[in-house]
Write a protein that holds these residues in place. Structure first.
Motif: not given
Length: 284
Positions: A65-69, A73-78, A117-129, A185-187
């Motif tokens: 999902t997101a590879a940092l320099s 590596t960060l992966n959104c939960p599925q 449930r998947e959407a809630n996990r994705r939103k939670d991950w985006c908020e924390k990341t 967007q959240r960042t």
């Protein structure tokens, strides 16, 4: 909680997920998938700048999902394999049920609950990341992606039907499940003025060590080996490093490497561009 004049739900109890009530003037109560939700409209305070001078580049993808320099590596939960099997089971049962029957509605409701449930996990991950990025780095650079165009339908029209529609639909679902747009967007909300977009072209083909651009350097989805200097690393990390340095967009002038050095490019799709060698990530 009271709802004032008119119809309402009366007084209800709810679980407060914060240490205290937020300073909000409005709230919204909704009922989704068998659950009541209450949301307070609050404008969050920007996250303070850490002041370390660090710059981070983020390359977004489907496999990662997101590879940092910095190599992370960060992966959104599925959804799990079991949950996906449950979705398919309920979809099959709904397809066999009679039209407009209660059984069909029940099966579709179960599918909606799992997808929520998947959407809630994705939103939670985006908020924390996004909170982690805003707290850790002074400048956050994202690879600029036009997600709307990338996820457009390939179905086409009756006169001109699309090609590989099923494969394109699967790719669209995979992209949307990563939460690329929400993370960006959240960042920006939490780190206003500290988020930049770097043009995506050539970020994955450019060597982050010497600057050469060659499509043959990208050996696979995960492997990058520069055909000029021999530098090797993970392909996503290499792209993220280029994003962190602001190395994106079309090369100017466009060149290819010849036997006697750099020569002007012809119509070939693989191009290289000589760049000064830089070490580390520049501070701004």
């Amino acid at each position: 909680m009271g709802t004032g004049q008119g119809t309402g739900c009366g007084w209800v109890r709810f679980r407060l997920t914060r240490s205290e009530l937020p300073d909000a003037k409005t709230f919204r109560v909704t009922f989704r998938n068998g659950q009541w939700h209450i949301a307070f409209a609050v404008v969050p305070e920007p996250t303070p700048v850490p002041g370390t001078g660090e710059v981070i580049g983020i390359d977004r993808g489907v496999t990662i999902t997101a590879a940092l320099s910095d190599g992370r590596t960060l992966n959104c939960p599925q959804l799990t394999v079991k949950e996906r099997a449950q979705i398919r089971k309920h979809q099959r049962r709904a397809a066999r049920a009679k039209k407009d029957s209660p059984e069909k509605a029940v099966e579709y409701a179960k599918v909606a609950k799992l997808k929520a449930r998947e959407a809630n996990r994705r939103k939670d991950w985006c908020e924390k990341t996004s909170a982690m990025l805003a707290r850790s780095y002074d400048l956050i650079r994202f690879e600029k992606l036009n997600i709307k165009n990338m996820t457009s339908s390939a179905r086409g029209t009756v006169e001109q039907p699309g090609k590989n529609v099923a494969q394109k639909s699967g790719l669209n679902r995979a992209i949307l499940a990563q939460g690329w747009g929400l993370l960006r967007q959240r960042t920006e909300h939490k780190a206003p003025g500290r988020v930049q977009d770097v043009p995506a072209p050539y970020t994955s083909l450019r060597c982050s060590a010497c600057g050469w651009i060659d499509k043959n350097s990208r050996k696979s989805q995960a492997e990058f080996a520069c055909s000029s200097c021999g530098f090797t690393c993970n392909a996503d990390e290499n792209a993220a490093t280029n994003v962190a340095a602001g190395q994106g967009g079309l090369p100017h002038p466009r060149r290819t490497a010849g036997a006697g050095g750099a020569t002007m490019a012809t119509g070939r799709s693989s191009a290289r561009e000589p760049q000064p060698i830089w070490v580390g990530i520049p501070f701004f």
